[in-house]
Design a protein around this motif. Structure first.
Motif, short mmCIF file in Angstrom:
data_model
loop_
_atom_site.label_atom_id
_atom_site.label_comp_id
_atom_site.label_asym_id
_atom_site.label_seq_id
_atom_site.Cartn_x
_atom_site.Cartn_y
_atom_site.Cartn_z
N PRO A 168 0.83 -1.21 0.00
CA PRO A 168 0.00 0.00 0.00
C PRO A 168 0.86 1.25 0.00
CG PRO A 168 -0.82 -1.59 1.60
CD PRO A 168 0.51 -2.11 1.13
N THR A 169 0.33 2.31 -0.61
CA THR A 169 1.04 3.58 -0.64
C THR A 169 0.43 4.50 0.41
OG1 THR A 169 -0.45 4.68 -2.20
CG2 THR A 169 1.27 3.23 -3.13
N GLY A 170 0.93 5.71 0.48
CA GLY A 170 0.37 6.70 1.40
C GLY A 170 -0.80 7.45 0.80
N ASP A 171 -1.24 7.06 -0.38
CA ASP A 171 -2.31 7.76 -1.08
C ASP A 171 -3.59 6.93 -0.97
OD1 ASP A 171 -4.08 8.85 -2.93
OD2 ASP A 171 -2.51 9.32 -4.38
N PRO A 172 -4.62 7.42 -0.26
CA PRO A 172 -5.85 6.65 -0.11
C PRO A 172 -6.50 6.28 -1.43
CG PRO A 172 -5.83 8.49 1.44
CD PRO A 172 -4.67 8.69 0.50
N ALA A 173 -6.46 7.18 -2.41
CA ALA A 173 -7.10 6.91 -3.70
C ALA A 173 -6.45 5.72 -4.39
CB ALA A 173 -7.03 8.14 -4.59
N VAL A 174 -5.15 5.64 -4.32
CA VAL A 174 -4.42 4.52 -4.93
C VAL A 174 -4.83 3.22 -4.27
CG1 VAL A 174 -2.14 3.47 -5.26
CG2 VAL A 174 -2.46 5.92 -5.67
N ASN A 175 -4.84 3.21 -2.96
CA ASN A 175 -5.16 1.98 -2.23
C ASN A 175 -6.63 1.57 -2.40
OD1 ASN A 175 -2.51 2.01 -1.30
ND2 ASN A 175 -3.05 3.21 0.51
N GLU A 176 -7.52 2.55 -2.42
CA GLU A 176 -8.94 2.25 -2.63
C GLU A 176 -9.18 1.66 -4.02
OE1 GLU A 176 -10.63 5.75 0.35
OE2 GLU A 176 -10.46 6.08 -1.82
N ALA A 177 -8.51 2.22 -5.02
CA ALA A 177 -8.67 1.69 -6.37
C ALA A 177 -8.13 0.28 -6.45
CB ALA A 177 -7.96 2.60 -7.37
N TYR A 178 -6.97 0.05 -5.89
CA TYR A 178 -6.35 -1.27 -5.91
C TYR A 178 -7.26 -2.30 -5.22
CZ TYR A 178 -2.71 -4.84 -5.15
OH TYR A 178 -1.98 -6.02 -5.14
N ASP A 179 -7.75 -1.94 -4.05
CA ASP A 179 -8.61 -2.86 -3.31
C ASP A 179 -9.95 -3.08 -4.01
OD1 ASP A 179 -6.63 -3.05 -1.40
OD2 ASP A 179 -7.57 -1.60 -0.02
N GLY A 180 -10.50 -2.02 -4.61
CA GLY A 180 -11.77 -2.13 -5.30
C GLY A 180 -11.69 -3.02 -6.53
N LEU A 181 -10.61 -2.90 -7.27
CA LEU A 181 -10.42 -3.79 -8.43
C LEU A 181 -10.29 -5.23 -7.97
CD1 LEU A 181 -7.91 -1.76 -10.65
CD2 LEU A 181 -10.39 -1.88 -10.85
N GLY A 182 -9.61 -5.41 -6.86
CA GLY A 182 -9.45 -6.77 -6.34
C GLY A 182 -10.76 -7.36 -5.87
N ALA A 183 -11.57 -6.56 -5.19
CA ALA A 183 -12.86 -7.05 -4.70
C ALA A 183 -13.79 -7.39 -5.87
CB ALA A 183 -13.51 -6.00 -3.81
N THR A 184 -13.72 -6.58 -6.93
CA THR A 184 -14.54 -6.86 -8.11
C THR A 184 -14.10 -8.16 -8.77
OG1 THR A 184 -14.90 -4.49 -8.47
CG2 THR A 184 -15.29 -5.97 -10.34
N TRP A 185 -12.80 -8.32 -8.95
CA TRP A 185 -12.28 -9.56 -9.55
C TRP A 185 -12.67 -10.76 -8.69
CZ3 TRP A 185 -9.36 -13.67 -8.13
CH2 TRP A 185 -8.86 -14.48 -9.16
N GLU A 186 -12.62 -10.59 -7.38
CA GLU A 186 -12.90 -11.71 -6.49
C GLU A 186 -14.36 -12.17 -6.60
OE1 GLU A 186 -13.88 -13.97 -2.92
OE2 GLU A 186 -14.71 -12.02 -3.49
N LEU A 187 -15.29 -11.21 -6.73
CA LEU A 187 -16.69 -11.60 -6.90
C LEU A 187 -16.87 -12.44 -8.16
CD1 LEU A 187 -19.81 -11.27 -6.20
CD2 LEU A 187 -19.76 -9.52 -7.99
N TRP A 188 -16.38 -11.94 -9.29
CA TRP A 188 -16.57 -12.66 -10.55
C TRP A 188 -15.88 -14.02 -10.51
CZ3 TRP A 188 -20.31 -11.15 -13.51
CH2 TRP A 188 -20.69 -9.80 -13.55
N SER A 189 -14.74 -14.10 -9.86
CA SER A 189 -13.98 -15.35 -9.84
C SER A 189 -14.63 -16.39 -8.92
CB SER A 189 -12.55 -15.08 -9.37
OG SER A 189 -11.83 -16.28 -9.24
N THR A 190 -14.88 -16.02 -7.68
CA THR A 190 -15.35 -17.01 -6.71
C THR A 190 -16.84 -17.31 -6.84
OG1 THR A 190 -15.74 -15.33 -5.01
CG2 THR A 190 -13.56 -16.35 -5.08
N ALA A 191 -17.64 -16.31 -7.21
CA ALA A 191 -19.08 -16.53 -7.31
C ALA A 191 -19.49 -17.13 -8.64
CB ALA A 191 -19.82 -15.21 -7.08
#
Length: 478
Positions: A97-120
């Motif tokens: 993670p970086t010190g920039d909330p926007a960077v971390n939120e985008a990274y985590d959001g893309l991951g959560a989206t990928w995880e839904l499509w993959s596992t569900a």
């Protein structure tokens, strides 16, 4: 089924940005107008070469159905206040993670989206083949939007008065990326009821990303889209309320949420590609009703049924509400058995919103509201300085309308001359005749000039930059 057209989809409805642009708060209006201008420019087919090259240079995974995925491949870039994407790479897959909330939120959001499509749904990224997930943050200055440009996500920081930074909302990230899944599956045409279904599907899977990440059941979820985006000063809960369409906001600057909750209030309009951003409230509510009745986790219940239809062979690109409803009822029967409680729940949901009547007949009607508009006139007349022109713009994510009636002789000299030349030539008619399909979240322009014999409707992505700029100058001039 695969749709190969390019989409440019934004999360803030154009009708909200239009309301802000016409408001009394100068700073807010300025930022909203800037966001509308940038969206219009980007939607006019200007996908950035750098972003496209990034996607093409990253090979997709070749997997078979049910094969184990190796995880998402995320890359986050910083546009640093510019409107150039992707920008400077600041975090790659597996990076800290970086010190920039926007960077971390985008990274985590893309991951959560990928995880839904993959596992569900056992889907390897948006295209099912391991498509890399890219995002740019800090796009523009006080940019009031987020969008999917066909190859990556782009996030503005918001104006801080109406909208907060757009990476804050997980369901917004999920919504935009779901447009990519629709492109690679059903390819729902972006007009009339098929376009409203396109928008609804993105809302459905956007909120399912959020619900899965939070571990919420259908009963526990708030079913709000964009609740984290609105500044506390806004009189509203979110951009959309899927459970209660038409109630998400009622704000002096934004206006009132225009979404209908049932077919009795379906909006029949030529604007907004046939009301795609407004009428999506009807299938949104049907999904929530089905999810509530089935119970448990919505991504496992109603979500799995909706995905089976979206990715199946029976759905067509011009699918209307009634057809989609029938397909979901059939899919519920295939998965859970004819006469099952799940199938009854899905049928009842569509009956409650008036798409199906008791007994299973349809009230969905036609796809409605074709974006093609009036057939092109022949042109060829000779406009004069006294000629009057009606220029009308509809569509965009929020479906707002902006129009201007103008006398050519009252325009700035250069623009008056350009309008006279354009109306006397067959250029607009040729563009209108060559338009084969609509594009998600693109604007549509109508030009009427009786003296020139011109009555045409044009899709923004097909407009040359010089004509697009002429239209926008006319709409923004006082």
């Amino acid at each position: 089924m695969t749709s190969t057209h390019t989409s440019h989809c934004t999360i803030v409805p154009p009708y909200m940005l239009e309301a802000l642009a016409l408001g009394d708060e100068q700073a807010v209006a300025t930022h909203a107008r800037a966001a509308l201008r940038h969206d219009e420019q980007l939607r006019a087919s200007r996908r950035t070469p750098t972003a496209q090259e990034t996607v093409r240079s990253a090979p997709h995974r070749e997997t078979t159905a049910g094969a184990a995925d190796t995880g998402p491949r995320r890359t986050i870039y910083d546009a640093k206040g510019t409107q150039t994407t992707p920008g400077t790479q600041v975090r790659a897959e597996g990076g800290a993670p970086t010190g920039d909330p926007a960077v971390n939120e985008a990274y985590d959001g893309l991951g959560a989206t990928w995880e839904l499509w993959s596992t569900a749904y056992s889907r390897d990224s948006l295209d099912g083949k391991g498509m890399p997930l890219l995002a740019s943050v800090h796009y523009g200055r006080n940019y009031d939007n987020a969008f999917w440009d066909g190859s990556q996500m782009v996030f503005g920081d918001g104006d801080g008065v109406i909208f907060e930074r757009f990476t804050k909302s997980l369901d917004v990230i999920g919504h935009e990326l779901a447009h990519g899944v629709t492109e690679h599956t059903a390819g729902l045409l972006y007009q009339g009821q098929s376009g409203a279904l396109n928008e609804s599907v993105s809302d459905v899977f956007g909120v399912l990303v959020k619900q899965k990440a939070l571990g919420q059941t259908a009963a526990e979820a708030d079913w709000l889209v964009g609740a984290d985006l609105l500044n506390p000063s806004v009189k509203g809960r979110a951009l959309r309320d899927m459970r209660n369409p038409g109630t998400a906001y009622d704000d002096p600057r934004l206006g009132k949420d225009p979404q209908p909750a049932d077919m009795a209030h379906h909006v029949d309009t030529q604007d907004d590609n046939g009301g795609v951003h407004i009428n999506s409230g009807i299938p949104n509510r049907a999904f929530v009703l089905a999810a509530d009745a089935i119970g448990g986790n919505a991504w496992e219940g109603a979500g799995a049924i909706w995905y089976a239809v979206l990715s199946g062979d029976a759905i067509k690109a011009d699918c209307d509400f009634a057809t989609f409803a029938g397909l979901t009822v059939a899919a519920a029967g295939s998965v859970h058995g004819d006469g099952s409680a799940q199938q009854a729940a899905v049928r009842s949901a569509w009956e409650q919103v008036g798409v199906l009547t008791v007994g299973g007949s349809s009230q969905g009607g036609s796809t409605g509201g074709s974006a093609g508009g009036t057939a092109p006139g022949q042109g060829g007349g000779v406009p004069t300085p006294a000629s009057q022109v009606l220029l009308r713009r509809t569509g965009g994510f929020a479906g707002l309308v902006r129009e201007r009636r103008m006398v050519l002789g009252e325009l700035p000299e250069r623009d008056a001359r350009d309008w006279q030349h354009l109306l006397a030539a067959p250029t607009l008619q040729r563009i209108a005749a060559s338009t084969e399909r609509t594009h998600p979240d693109a604007f549509t322009y109508s030009v009427v000039c009786d003296e020139a014999g011109c009555d045409v409707t044009l899709q923004e992505p097909h407009l040359p930059e010089a004509i697009h700029s002429l239209f926008e100058r006319a709409l923004t001039q006082d």
